[in-house]
Design a protein around this motif. Structure first.
Motif, mmCIF file in Angstrom:
data_model
loop_
_atom_site.group_PDB
_atom_site.id
_atom_site.type_symbol
_atom_site.label_atom_id
_atom_site.label_comp_id
_atom_site.label_asym_id
_atom_site.label_seq_id
_atom_site.Cartn_x
_atom_site.Cartn_y
_atom_site.Cartn_z
ATOM 1 N N VAL A 148 -11.279 0.771 12.290
ATOM 2 C CA VAL A 148 -10.263 -0.186 11.833
ATOM 3 C C VAL A 148 -10.350 -0.403 10.317
ATOM 4 O O VAL A 148 -9.347 -0.702 9.674
ATOM 5 N N GLU A 149 -11.515 -0.181 9.735
ATOM 6 C CA GLU A 149 -11.666 -0.332 8.288
ATOM 7 C C GLU A 149 -10.833 0.693 7.511
ATOM 8 O O GLU A 149 -10.548 0.486 6.337
ATOM 9 N N LYS A 150 -10.428 1.777 8.172
ATOM 10 C CA LYS A 150 -9.576 2.770 7.521
ATOM 11 C C LYS A 150 -8.234 2.165 7.108
ATOM 12 O O LYS A 150 -7.543 2.703 6.268
ATOM 13 N N ALA A 151 -7.875 1.060 7.748
ATOM 14 C CA ALA A 151 -6.584 0.424 7.476
ATOM 15 C C ALA A 151 -6.714 -0.823 6.617
ATOM 16 O O ALA A 151 -5.790 -1.636 6.568
ATOM 17 N N ASN A 152 -7.811 -0.991 5.913
ATOM 18 C CA ASN A 152 -7.979 -2.177 5.059
ATOM 19 C C ASN A 152 -6.822 -2.349 4.086
ATOM 20 O O ASN A 152 -6.462 -3.468 3.732
ATOM 21 N N TRP A 153 -6.232 -1.259 3.646
ATOM 22 C CA TRP A 153 -5.133 -1.350 2.685
ATOM 23 C C TRP A 153 -3.841 -1.871 3.322
ATOM 24 O O TRP A 153 -2.891 -2.186 2.620
ATOM 25 N N PHE A 154 -3.785 -2.005 4.667
ATOM 26 C CA PHE A 154 -2.645 -2.628 5.346
ATOM 27 C C PHE A 154 -2.587 -4.128 5.055
ATOM 28 O O PHE A 154 -1.515 -4.719 5.091
ATOM 29 N N LEU A 155 -3.733 -4.730 4.852
ATOM 30 C CA LEU A 155 -3.841 -6.188 4.804
ATOM 31 C C LEU A 155 -2.909 -6.794 3.765
ATOM 32 O O LEU A 155 -2.770 -6.284 2.659
ATOM 33 N N GLY A 156 -2.256 -7.894 4.161
ATOM 34 C CA GLY A 156 -1.330 -8.579 3.281
ATOM 35 C C GLY A 156 0.091 -8.496 3.814
ATOM 36 O O GLY A 156 0.339 -8.092 4.944
ATOM 37 N N ARG A 157 1.020 -8.896 2.972
ATOM 38 C CA ARG A 157 2.438 -8.908 3.351
ATOM 39 C C ARG A 157 3.171 -7.819 2.584
ATOM 40 O O ARG A 157 3.028 -7.698 1.366
ATOM 41 N N TRP A 158 3.990 -7.061 3.310
ATOM 42 C CA TRP A 158 4.756 -5.954 2.750
ATOM 43 C C TRP A 158 6.229 -6.155 3.080
ATOM 44 O O TRP A 158 6.561 -6.611 4.169
ATOM 45 N N GLU A 159 7.118 -5.814 2.138
ATOM 46 C CA GLU A 159 8.552 -5.993 2.369
ATOM 47 C C GLU A 159 9.349 -4.771 1.937
ATOM 48 O O GLU A 159 9.006 -4.096 0.974
ATOM 49 N N ASN A 160 10.430 -4.542 2.687
ATOM 50 C CA ASN A 160 11.436 -3.536 2.352
ATOM 51 C C ASN A 160 12.762 -4.290 2.304
ATOM 52 O O ASN A 160 13.340 -4.599 3.349
#
Length: 154
Positions: free
Chosen positions: A26-38
């Motif tokens: 799951v640490e592979k996805a650390n860069w997912f953390l936070g809010r993202w918008e399109n």
């Protein structure tokens, strides 16, 4: 005494190496953390990711058009033994639709691929970190694909 100290040192070295090799998927996805918008003229698609615990990340996705939520789902990234699972649940679950599970099939430090070849659509979900403030998500399968460029919102 020197033999005992040497054996203890070797044992400690082996244990520390084993601990480092138990890197959580799951640490592979650390860069997912936070809010993202399109944001588009039609509406805003957003994803918000947070850590639920040491083996689960929790995400929420929403598509909003003129203050109306058109689409909403939750996603859990779950460490399951040596696998990383991407489990999607629509909100509200409709007509007995159950969560759909995709398994991590490929990864690098900035690219993750989740697949479920028996699902109708999508069969594949990919995330690519473009830079620290931008990522690109894509769903695909059966010759169709749709991409979503996201910017960091927080």
């Amino acid at each position: 005494m020197k033999k005992t100290a040497s054996l203890l040192f070797i044992l400690a070295l082996i244990i520390s190496c084993q601990q480092k090799s138990t890197f959580s998927e799951v640490e592979k996805a650390n860069w997912f953390l936070g809010r993202w918008e399109n944001k588009t003229p039609e509406g805003t698609f957003s994803e918000k990711w947070k850590i639920e615990n040491d083996s689960v990340f929790f995400g929420e996705s929403h598509y909003v058009v003129k203050n109306d939520t058109i689409f909403s789902e939750t996603v859990k990234l779950i460490q399951s033994k040596n696998s990383l699972l991407y489990i999607v649940t629509t909100i509200p679950p409709s007509n007995g639709v159950k969560p759909v599970t995709f398994k991590l099939t490929s990864s690098t430090s900035d690219y993750l691929v989740f697949e479920n070849p028996v699902h109708d659509f999508p069969k594949k979900i990919t995330y690519k970190l473009v830079n620290k403030d931008s990522l690109y998500a894509e769903i695909s399968g059966d010759g169709k694909k749709q991409g979503f460029p996201f910017k960091k919102a927080d």
